[in-house]
Design an enzyme around this catalytic site. Structure first.
Site, PDB file in Angstrom:
ATOM      1  N   HIS A 209       4.067   9.601  -8.490  1.00 11.33           N
ATOM      2  CA  HIS A 209       3.742   9.273  -7.094  1.00 11.33           C
ATOM      3  C   HIS A 209       5.008   9.422  -6.255  1.00 11.33           C
ATOM      4  O   HIS A 209       6.077   8.977  -6.663  1.00 11.33           O
ATOM      5  CB  HIS A 209       3.238   7.823  -7.035  1.00 11.33           C
ATOM      6  CG  HIS A 209       2.671   7.434  -5.718  1.00 11.33           C
ATOM      7  ND1 HIS A 209       3.451   7.159  -4.614  1.00 11.33           N
ATOM      8  CD2 HIS A 209       1.384   7.277  -5.315  1.00 11.33           C
ATOM      9  CE1 HIS A 209       2.663   6.847  -3.597  1.00 11.33           C
ATOM     10  NE2 HIS A 209       1.410   6.912  -3.983  1.00 11.33           N
ATOM     11  N   CYS A 247       0.440  12.286  -2.518  1.00 16.06           N
ATOM     12  CA  CYS A 247       0.048  11.205  -1.609  1.00 16.06           C
ATOM     13  C   CYS A 247       0.419  11.622  -0.190  1.00 16.06           C
ATOM     14  O   CYS A 247       1.601  11.672   0.161  1.00 16.06           O
ATOM     15  CB  CYS A 247       0.750   9.914  -2.009  1.00 16.06           C
ATOM     16  SG  CYS A 247       0.394   8.571  -0.866  1.00 16.06           S
ATOM     17  N   HIS A 274      -3.913  11.256  -3.232  1.00 15.23           N
ATOM     18  CA  HIS A 274      -4.275  10.140  -2.339  1.00 15.23           C
ATOM     19  C   HIS A 274      -4.307  10.716  -0.939  1.00 15.23           C
ATOM     20  O   HIS A 274      -3.307  11.286  -0.505  1.00 15.23           O
ATOM     21  CB  HIS A 274      -3.170   9.081  -2.300  1.00 15.23           C
ATOM     22  CG  HIS A 274      -2.952   8.351  -3.586  1.00 15.23           C
ATOM     23  ND1 HIS A 274      -1.879   7.514  -3.771  1.00 15.23           N
ATOM     24  CD2 HIS A 274      -3.675   8.305  -4.721  1.00 15.23           C
ATOM     25  CE1 HIS A 274      -1.949   6.980  -4.996  1.00 15.23           C
ATOM     26  NE2 HIS A 274      -3.021   7.455  -5.593  1.00 15.23           N
ATOM     27  N   ASP A 319      -6.902   6.682   0.511  1.00 16.58           N
ATOM     28  CA  ASP A 319      -5.828   5.720   0.261  1.00 16.58           C
ATOM     29  C   ASP A 319      -6.048   4.502   1.131  1.00 16.58           C
ATOM     30  O   ASP A 319      -7.156   4.249   1.574  1.00 16.58           O
ATOM     31  CB  ASP A 319      -4.485   6.405   0.499  1.00 16.58           C
ATOM     32  CG  ASP A 319      -3.380   5.774  -0.312  1.00 16.58           C
ATOM     33  OD1 ASP A 319      -3.649   4.792  -1.025  1.00 16.58           O
ATOM     34  OD2 ASP A 319      -2.239   6.248  -0.235  1.00 16.58           O
ATOM     35  N   HIS A 320      -4.975   3.775   1.375  1.00 14.09           N
ATOM     36  CA  HIS A 320      -5.101   2.530   2.148  1.00 14.09           C
ATOM     37  C   HIS A 320      -6.014   2.720   3.353  1.00 14.09           C
ATOM     38  O   HIS A 320      -5.970   3.760   4.007  1.00 14.09           O
ATOM     39  CB  HIS A 320      -3.737   2.101   2.700  1.00 14.09           C
ATOM     40  CG  HIS A 320      -2.673   2.062   1.665  1.00 14.09           C
ATOM     41  ND1 HIS A 320      -1.348   2.164   1.960  1.00 14.09           N
ATOM     42  CD2 HIS A 320      -2.752   1.947   0.321  1.00 14.09           C
ATOM     43  CE1 HIS A 320      -0.643   2.103   0.853  1.00 14.09           C
ATOM     44  NE2 HIS A 320      -1.479   1.980  -0.164  1.00 14.09           N
ATOM     45  N   TYR A 333      -6.621  -2.415   0.939  1.00 17.12           N
ATOM     46  CA  TYR A 333      -7.611  -2.066  -0.086  1.00 17.12           C
ATOM     47  C   TYR A 333      -8.972  -2.724   0.114  1.00 17.12           C
ATOM     48  O   TYR A 333      -9.572  -3.246  -0.822  1.00 17.12           O
ATOM     49  CB  TYR A 333      -7.048  -2.375  -1.483  1.00 17.12           C
ATOM     50  CG  TYR A 333      -6.007  -1.353  -1.902  1.00 17.12           C
ATOM     51  CD1 TYR A 333      -6.398  -0.103  -2.373  1.00 17.12           C
ATOM     52  CD2 TYR A 333      -4.651  -1.608  -1.779  1.00 17.12           C
ATOM     53  CE1 TYR A 333      -5.452   0.852  -2.737  1.00 17.12           C
ATOM     54  CE2 TYR A 333      -3.697  -0.655  -2.135  1.00 17.12           C
ATOM     55  CZ  TYR A 333      -4.122   0.573  -2.614  1.00 17.12           C
ATOM     56  OH  TYR A 333      -3.196   1.529  -2.969  1.00 17.12           O
TER      57      TYR A 333
HETATM   58  C1  DNO Z   1       0.228   1.361  -2.996  1.00 21.33           C
HETATM   59  C2  DNO Z   1       0.228   2.447  -3.957  1.00 21.33           C
HETATM   60  C3  DNO Z   1       1.421   2.434  -4.863  1.00 21.33           C
HETATM   61  C4  DNO Z   1       1.192   3.383  -5.992  1.00 21.33           C
HETATM   62  C5  DNO Z   1       2.344   3.507  -6.938  1.00 21.33           C
HETATM   63  C6  DNO Z   1       2.067   4.570  -7.955  1.00 21.33           C
HETATM   64  O1  DNO Z   1      -0.748   1.049  -2.439  1.00 21.33           O
HETATM   65  O2  DNO Z   1       0.057   3.673  -3.356  1.00 21.33           O
HETATM   66  O3  DNO Z   1       1.654   1.139  -5.360  1.00 21.33           O
HETATM   67  O4  DNO Z   1       0.101   2.931  -6.736  1.00 21.33           O
HETATM   68  O5  DNO Z   1       3.499   3.801  -6.278  1.00 21.33           O
HETATM   69  O6  DNO Z   1       2.841   4.384  -9.068  1.00 21.33           O
END
Ligand code: DNO
Length: 357
Positions: A209, A247, A274, A319-320, A333
């Site tokens: 990531h 991401c 993501h 993602d978020h 989340y």
């Molecule tokens: C947060 C996530 C990160 C991600 C890590 C992957 O919401 O995007 O915590 O899971 O960095 O290792």
């Protein structure tokens, strides 16, 4: 493209598997054993429990996020070999239940960092916010800042912000005094050279990531920050099992990173993505917005298009999301805004598919 949704486990998530199953297009959950201390071997019984829960809803468990990397590995301490052995055993255990992708990161001490977890947007919803001046000034006390932020999380735990890590914060900072970017690269190479063959044998792709934000914070080195460094990562061990979690929001907070270009270039080494949008302000602060292109600074349409052009077959998750409709959830989340994100991504994808023929 295979759509997935991050889930924190029974009793640990405000969102249920039943709800996830009802979001159109979702085929699997993105999961982890969140209560397992970093560095431990993930026990088979607990892995099988998740498999059992997910299979009741016919959801796959192909993607794990994250198997976190012990700080001793990132620091290159002699004890790293023990933790690497444990990591290999966890990979083997995950291989036994058919896991295909393991997401991880190599950020020293801190995972993703924000300064406000509930910053108000113009529409009255709230979202994660990064204010540069709170983090990036000489003499900043990370301990005070991080405590303040975690206390504002309304009682929810956050991935990568494990409280036990913060009890050792001072010691960790001292240890990182000897680690510059080059040393961190060396330690990453050492780690990958040992685990990638095990991942290959078990049919698993490791997907690093990017650092979030993708620049150094609190004087700590960060290396997974841009296209050039992603290429360096891929060349550390030239194997399909050594891949990237693309991401968009993490890489995208540096406007110099051209995300569609990175996707077009490395898509074969991106087993997992993501997708989210952020709005970057002139002073470099950024806030997470809805997934829609016109709401933020990233062109999500173009990002999905880049994947579509390459007939992407990897896993994607929204993602978020923002916190909307008074939802009570772990920061970033919730169910609603991430589900809206999925519909937006799939809407773009479907049109692109239709136009192909
Ligand atoms: C947060 C996530 C990160 C991600 C890590 C992957 O919401 O995007 O915590 O899971 O960095 O290792």
């Amino acid at each position: 493209m295979k759509m997935t949704f991050r889930w924190y486990g029974n009793g640990n998530d405000s969102v249920s598997l039943e709800q996830i199953k009802q979001i159109p297009g979702v085929e699997g959950i993105v999961w982890a054993l969140h209560n397992e201390p970093v560095g431990n071997i993930w026990p088979m019984e607990k892995i099988l429990e998740i498999q059992k829960d997910a299979s009741k809803y016919n959801l796959n468990i192909d993607v794990v996020e994250s198997v976190n990397v012990h700080e001793d590995i990132k620091l290159g301490l002699p004890t790293r070999d023990l933790y690497i052995e444990n990591y290999k055993k966890t990979i083997e255990n995950l291989g036994k239940v058919g896991v295909k992708v393991i997401c991880y990161n190599f950020m020293p001490i801190f995972d993703w960092t924000r300064t406000d977890l509930y910053k108000k947007l113009d529409d009255g919803s709230t979202a994660l916010f990064y204010e540069k001046s709170k983090v990036e000034f000489e003499g900043v006390n990370p301990l005070v800042l991080i405590k303040e932020i975690s206390e504002g999380s309304k009682g929810y735990t956050m991935p990568g912000w494990e409280p036990e890590k913060f009890e050792r914060l001072e010691k960790l900072f001292l240890a990182y005094k000897n680690i510059n970017e080059e040393k961190l690269w060396e330690n990453l190479k050492y780690f990958l050279e040992q685990i990638i063959p095990v991942a290959e044998l078990n049919g698993i792709k490791m997907a690093i990531h990017p650092d979030d934000p993708p620049w150094s914070i609190f004087g700590l080195p960060r290396i997974i920050t841009c296209g050039e460094n992603l290429e360096r990562l891929l060349n550390l061990v030239d194997s399909k099992s050594n891949g990237i979690t693309l991401c968009s929001g993490s890489l995208g907070s540096n406007p110099k990173n051209n995300i569609p270009d990175i996707i077009r270039r490395y898509n074969e080494r991106i087993p997992f993505a993501h997708i989210r949008n952020i709005k970057i302000y002139e002073n470099g602060d950024f806030i997470e917005t809805s997934h829609r292109s016109c709401d933020g600074s990233l062109d999500i349409t173009e990002i999905v298009k880049a994947f579509n052009e390459r007939n992407y077959e990897g896993y994607i998750r929204p993602d978020h999301g923002r916190h909307i409709w008074n939802e009570k959830c772990r920061p970033g989340y919730g169910l609603y805004d991430r589900a809206l994100g999925i519909m937006y991504i799939l809407g773009i994808w479907d049109i692109l598919e239709k136009n192909k023929y």
